[in-house]
Design a protein around this motif. Structure first.
Motif, PDB file in Angstrom:
ATOM      1  N   LEU A 251       0.835  -1.201   0.000  1.00  0.00           N
ATOM      2  CA  LEU A 251       0.000   0.000   0.000  1.00  0.00           C
ATOM      3  C   LEU A 251       0.871   1.253   0.000  1.00  0.00           C
ATOM      4  O   LEU A 251       0.586   2.214  -0.728  1.00  0.00           O
ATOM      5  N   ALA A 252       1.944   1.238   0.808  1.00  0.00           N
ATOM      6  CA  ALA A 252       2.844   2.393   0.866  1.00  0.00           C
ATOM      7  C   ALA A 252       3.506   2.630  -0.494  1.00  0.00           C
ATOM      8  O   ALA A 252       3.621   3.775  -0.947  1.00  0.00           O
ATOM      9  N   ASN A 253       3.925   1.521  -1.155  1.00  0.00           N
ATOM     10  CA  ASN A 253       4.538   1.654  -2.477  1.00  0.00           C
ATOM     11  C   ASN A 253       3.539   2.187  -3.498  1.00  0.00           C
ATOM     12  O   ASN A 253       3.877   3.034  -4.338  1.00  0.00           O
ATOM     13  N   ALA A 254       2.296   1.671  -3.421  1.00  0.00           N
ATOM     14  CA  ALA A 254       1.258   2.131  -4.348  1.00  0.00           C
ATOM     15  C   ALA A 254       0.954   3.611  -4.131  1.00  0.00           C
ATOM     16  O   ALA A 254       0.770   4.372  -5.094  1.00  0.00           O
ATOM     17  N   GLU A 255       0.924   4.025  -2.858  1.00  0.00           N
ATOM     18  CA  GLU A 255       0.662   5.436  -2.556  1.00  0.00           C
ATOM     19  C   GLU A 255       1.810   6.311  -3.051  1.00  0.00           C
ATOM     20  O   GLU A 255       1.574   7.421  -3.552  1.00  0.00           O
ATOM     21  N   ALA A 256       3.053   5.817  -2.930  1.00  0.00           N
ATOM     22  CA  ALA A 256       4.214   6.573  -3.405  1.00  0.00           C
ATOM     23  C   ALA A 256       4.169   6.713  -4.930  1.00  0.00           C
ATOM     24  O   ALA A 256       4.437   7.792  -5.476  1.00  0.00           O
ATOM     25  N   LYS A 261       2.946   9.943  -9.774  1.00  0.00           N
ATOM     26  CA  LYS A 261       2.149  10.164 -10.986  1.00  0.00           C
ATOM     27  C   LYS A 261       1.344  11.453 -10.879  1.00  0.00           C
ATOM     28  O   LYS A 261       1.221  12.204 -11.857  1.00  0.00           O
ATOM     29  N   ASN A 262       0.801  11.701  -9.688  1.00  0.00           N
ATOM     30  CA  ASN A 262       0.027  12.937  -9.497  1.00  0.00           C
ATOM     31  C   ASN A 262       0.922  14.163  -9.651  1.00  0.00           C
ATOM     32  O   ASN A 262       0.489  15.199 -10.181  1.00  0.00           O
ATOM     33  N   ALA A 263       2.179  14.031  -9.184  1.00  0.00           N
ATOM     34  CA  ALA A 263       3.123  15.149  -9.317  1.00  0.00           C
ATOM     35  C   ALA A 263       3.430  15.403 -10.796  1.00  0.00           C
ATOM     36  O   ALA A 263       3.509  16.556 -11.236  1.00  0.00           O
ATOM     37  N   ILE A 264       3.592  14.319 -11.573  1.00  0.00           N
ATOM     38  CA  ILE A 264       3.848  14.455 -13.005  1.00  0.00           C
ATOM     39  C   ILE A 264       2.653  15.092 -13.696  1.00  0.00           C
ATOM     40  O   ILE A 264       2.800  15.984 -14.550  1.00  0.00           O
ATOM     41  N   ILE A 265       1.449  14.638 -13.319  1.00  0.00           N
ATOM     42  CA  ILE A 265       0.230  15.192 -13.915  1.00  0.00           C
ATOM     43  C   ILE A 265       0.090  16.672 -13.562  1.00  0.00           C
ATOM     44  O   ILE A 265      -0.264  17.496 -14.419  1.00  0.00           O
ATOM     45  N   ALA A 266       0.387  17.002 -12.280  1.00  0.00           N
ATOM     46  CA  ALA A 266       0.286  18.400 -11.848  1.00  0.00           C
ATOM     47  C   ALA A 266       1.271  19.270 -12.632  1.00  0.00           C
ATOM     48  O   ALA A 266       0.945  20.396 -13.031  1.00  0.00           O
ATOM     49  N   LYS A 267       2.497  18.748 -12.852  1.00  0.00           N
ATOM     50  CA  LYS A 267       3.509  19.495 -13.605  1.00  0.00           C
ATOM     51  C   LYS A 267       3.062  19.669 -15.053  1.00  0.00           C
ATOM     52  O   LYS A 267       3.215  20.760 -15.648  1.00  0.00           O
ATOM     53  N   ARG A 268       2.488  18.623 -15.627  1.00  0.00           N
ATOM     54  CA  ARG A 268       1.996  18.696 -17.011  1.00  0.00           C
ATOM     55  C   ARG A 268       0.870  19.718 -17.122  1.00  0.00           C
ATOM     56  O   ARG A 268       0.833  20.531 -18.049  1.00  0.00           O
ATOM     57  N   ASP A 269      -0.045  19.678 -16.137  1.00  0.00           N
ATOM     58  CA  ASP A 269      -1.159  20.638 -16.140  1.00  0.00           C
ATOM     59  C   ASP A 269      -0.650  22.068 -16.015  1.00  0.00           C
ATOM     60  O   ASP A 269      -1.189  22.993 -16.637  1.00  0.00           O
TER      61      ASP A 269
END
Length: 294
Positions: A251-256, A261-269
């Motif tokens: 779960l910790a790995n999945a959350e990381a 991925k969210n950071a990459i998406i935020a940067k792309r946005d």
């Protein structure tokens, strides 16, 4: 099933001659519960230390939730807390917690509130019996204020007057033995904590030396380690803990990974927004130029 000392006849050894690694120590919550259930002298000795009582003050002890050996204890959500009636006057919830699930304050309060709700129909509120929840933890609850043995009560926020002596939370931190106070040591709490952490028979015997009750604890742990049915239950608890740790890591790995991925998406946005802004500025400039051309 292997015994603690392979190929050695059971009749030829006892606790006093046992050597090597302890397969299932007091850190196994099933072993802890069974030792306290099987040997009332040990339970009495531990409670005297935890509650700062003289042995003669304990007239009666009753475990209200003995283990049902037909119950499957390999579920990680199966809690092996010990509910105790002391002198028919107080209720105690004693619980060992090895892993930090980051919910101990809330969980311990729920357990204590359940224990405190001990009135029967028709009883007056003043007849409610004192309730204690004592957590034996292998992690530090409040790292910024580490304490070996802590006691909490309801207090007035301004003048710290106690609201009631009948509602008490206590926490023994097995990772903070080095900061035990002189009072803790006077009641032997540091030695009990070391017994929980002992992983070899040699260490256990050294800690229990000159203390009859602690030696009885060792003898009981030894006998349970020799009993196949008890070892099976201990292993089931260990397997449940291993499974929980594996799931927790996954779960910790999945959350990381999700956070990355969210950071990459935020940067792309952010880049898209920046590009849209540049395009809007260029379109405005073009519009101005066209207007001036007319």
């Amino acid at each position: 099933m292997k015994t603690p000392l392979d190929n050695v006849p059971v009749s030829s050894i006892d606790f006093s001659s046992a050597t090597g690694k302890i397969d299932y120590t007091l850190m196994n919550d099933y072993m802890f519960h069974r030792v306290m259930e099987r040997n009332q002298n040990v339970l009495k000795g531990l409670l005297c230390s935890l509650l700062h009582l003289d042995p003669e003050n304990i007239l009666s002890l009753e475990i209200l939730n003995p283990i049902d050996l037909g119950t499957a204890v390999d579920n990680k959500d199966y809690y092996l807390d010990i509910k105790i009636s002391l002198n028919n006057h107080s209720f105690i919830n004693l619980e060992l917690q090895v892993r930090n699930e980051h919910n101990w304050p809330e969980r311990s309060l729920v357990y204590l509130c359940r224990l405190f709700d001990n009135l029967h129909t028709g009883d007056d509120y003043t007849e409610v019996k004192p309730a204690f929840h004592i957590g034996i933890l292998d992690f530090t609850l409040f790292p910024e204020q580490a304490e070996f043995y802590a006691s909490y009560k309801l207090l007035n926020e301004k003048n710290h007057r106690k609201y009631s002596d009948k509602f008490t939370l206590r926490v023994l931190d097995l990772t903070q033995i080095q900061i035990a106070t002189e009072e803790d040591k006077a009641y032997g709490l540091d030695r009990w904590a070391k017994l929980f952490k002992a992983t070899t028979w040699e260490d256990f015997k050294m800690i229990a030396a000159d203390d009859k009750i602690m030696q009885e604890a060792g003898e009981t742990v030894f006998k349970l380690n020799w009993t196949d049915s008890e070892r099976y239950m201990c292993e089931a608890r260990e397997e449940a803990r291993r499974s929980w740790n594996t799931l927790h890591k996954l779960l910790a790995n999945a959350e990381a990974e999700l956070a990355e991925k969210n950071a990459i998406i935020a940067k792309r946005d952010s880049i898209i927004v920046e590009k849209d802004s540049i395009i809007a500025e260029l379109e405005a400039t073009i519009a101005d130029l066209k207007g001036n051309a007319k």
